[in-house]
Motif scaffolding. Structure first.
Motif, PDB file in Angstrom:
ATOM      1  N   ASN A 209     -19.078  66.788 -90.026  1.00 16.69           N
ATOM      2  CA  ASN A 209     -18.803  66.405 -91.406  1.00 16.69           C
ATOM      3  C   ASN A 209     -17.339  66.518 -91.796  1.00 16.69           C
ATOM      4  N   ILE A 210     -16.500  67.015 -90.891  1.00 20.60           N
ATOM      5  CA  ILE A 210     -15.074  67.104 -91.185  1.00 20.60           C
ATOM      6  C   ILE A 210     -14.484  65.692 -91.188  1.00 20.60           C
ATOM      7  N   PRO A 211     -13.730  65.324 -92.220  1.00 18.29           N
ATOM      8  CA  PRO A 211     -13.099  63.999 -92.210  1.00 18.29           C
ATOM      9  C   PRO A 211     -12.248  63.814 -90.954  1.00 18.29           C
TER      10      PRO A 211
ATOM     11  N   GLY B 205     -14.886  52.452 -93.712  1.00 16.73           N
ATOM     12  CA  GLY B 205     -15.761  53.397 -94.396  1.00 16.73           C
ATOM     13  C   GLY B 205     -16.382  54.428 -93.491  1.00 16.73           C
ATOM     14  N   CYS B 206     -15.875  54.528 -92.264  1.00 16.55           N
ATOM     15  CA  CYS B 206     -16.375  55.512 -91.292  1.00 16.55           C
ATOM     16  C   CYS B 206     -15.393  56.681 -91.285  1.00 16.55           C
ATOM     17  N   GLU B 207     -15.756  57.763 -91.970  1.00 16.95           N
ATOM     18  CA  GLU B 207     -14.785  58.809 -92.249  1.00 16.95           C
ATOM     19  C   GLU B 207     -14.999  60.105 -91.485  1.00 16.95           C
ATOM     20  N   SER B 208     -16.076  60.226 -90.710  1.00 17.53           N
ATOM     21  CA  SER B 208     -16.371  61.460 -89.981  1.00 17.53           C
ATOM     22  C   SER B 208     -17.109  61.138 -88.690  1.00 17.53           C
ATOM     23  N   LEU B 209     -17.261  62.140 -87.838  1.00 14.93           N
ATOM     24  CA  LEU B 209     -18.040  61.931 -86.611  1.00 14.93           C
ATOM     25  C   LEU B 209     -19.494  61.601 -86.941  1.00 14.93           C
ATOM     26  N   LYS B 210     -20.009  62.193 -88.002  1.00 21.00           N
ATOM     27  CA  LYS B 210     -21.377  61.879 -88.419  1.00 21.00           C
ATOM     28  C   LYS B 210     -21.506  60.404 -88.748  1.00 21.00           C
ATOM     29  N   ASP B 211     -20.533  59.885 -89.503  1.00 16.80           N
ATOM     30  CA  ASP B 211     -20.537  58.443 -89.825  1.00 16.80           C
ATOM     31  C   ASP B 211     -20.446  57.612 -88.548  1.00 16.80           C
TER      32      ASP B 211
END
Length: 237
Positions: A45-47, A223-229
């Motif tokens: 969740n870290i940007p 719009g992909c800002e984290s590893l989760k994204d």
């Protein structure tokens, strides 16, 4: 990214006949503390603009460690978001017990006389993990690195390789799905990065770090800002 310190203890004890030197006790203490401080899921969740990563590369004698191919060098560099820290790098040759082929020497610029004076893989790996700390690892076509590090971890320490390892190809696929990039040269040329010192572990790590810094921004624009994204987008591909 996680790391189990106890596999180092097993490997060291095996080499020392079950006893531990002061040096090995210090290593085990360090790795235990590192394990306690790891927070793998939090990195999701870290940007990406704030994420600390270690971009690395290995040079090997071939592609199949289970058939005797070996790591001959490791290079790495620290990056935060799209900022490359040129002053924080790691590089080491690795001693091997087999002679290099002429093809590998010509490709990497490394020769047997250099490797014979290098530290063993067990020592280099420990130094590498001291350098990486709790950072996420990144590599270009990371399966090559993963296979060799998994094999080395099991062979030396009878434990799996547990670090989080992000493959740069994931970023390419999401940021530019219409562009088919395979080799490191192709990726660099596509992004206007001069190719310097190819097939030198540290130089390849630096090239990959430049790609990471570029694609972190390309992903952000999508719009992909984290590893989760990133991982969620990959499930849709």
């Amino acid at each position: 990214m996680t790391f189990d310190p106890f596999f180092f203890m097993k490997g060291i004890q095996g080499k020392l006949g079950g006893s531990q030197s002061g040096q090995s006790q210090q290593q085990v203490a360090f790795l235990r503390q590192l394990q306690r401080e790891m927070r793998v899921e939090e990195t999701l969740n870290i940007p990406l603009s704030d994420l600390n990563v270690i971009v690395f590369d290995i040079e090997t004698t071939g592609f199949y460690p289970e058939q005797g191919d070996q790591i001959i060098s490791i290079g790495a560099i620290k990056v935060k978001g799209d900022k490359i820290n040129e002053n924080e790098t790691f590089y080491s040759l690795v001693r091997t017990d087999k002679l290099l082929t002429d093809e590998i020497s010509q490709l990497t610029g490394l020769y047997d006389t250099q490797l014979q004076q290098a530290p063993p893989l067990s020592e280099v790996l420990f130094q590498f993990f001291q350098f990486t700390q709790d950072y996420t690892l990144v590599a270009h076509h990371a399966n090559h690195e993963k296979v060799f590090l998994q094999h080395a971890s099991w062979k030396l320490y009878r434990a799996p390789f547990k670090h989080r390892l992000v493959d740069m190809s994931f970023l390419y696929r999401i940021a530019e799905p219409e562009v088919k990039l395979i080799t490191l040269e192709e990726c660099c040329e596509h992004n206007g990065i001069p190719i310097i010192g190819r097939h030198h572990a540290l130089q390849d790590a630096k090239l990959t770090a430049q790609l990471w810094s570029i694609y972190v921004n390309k992903l952000y624009q999508k719009g992909c800002e984290s590893l989760k994204d990133l991982y969620e987008e990959l499930t849709k591909v």
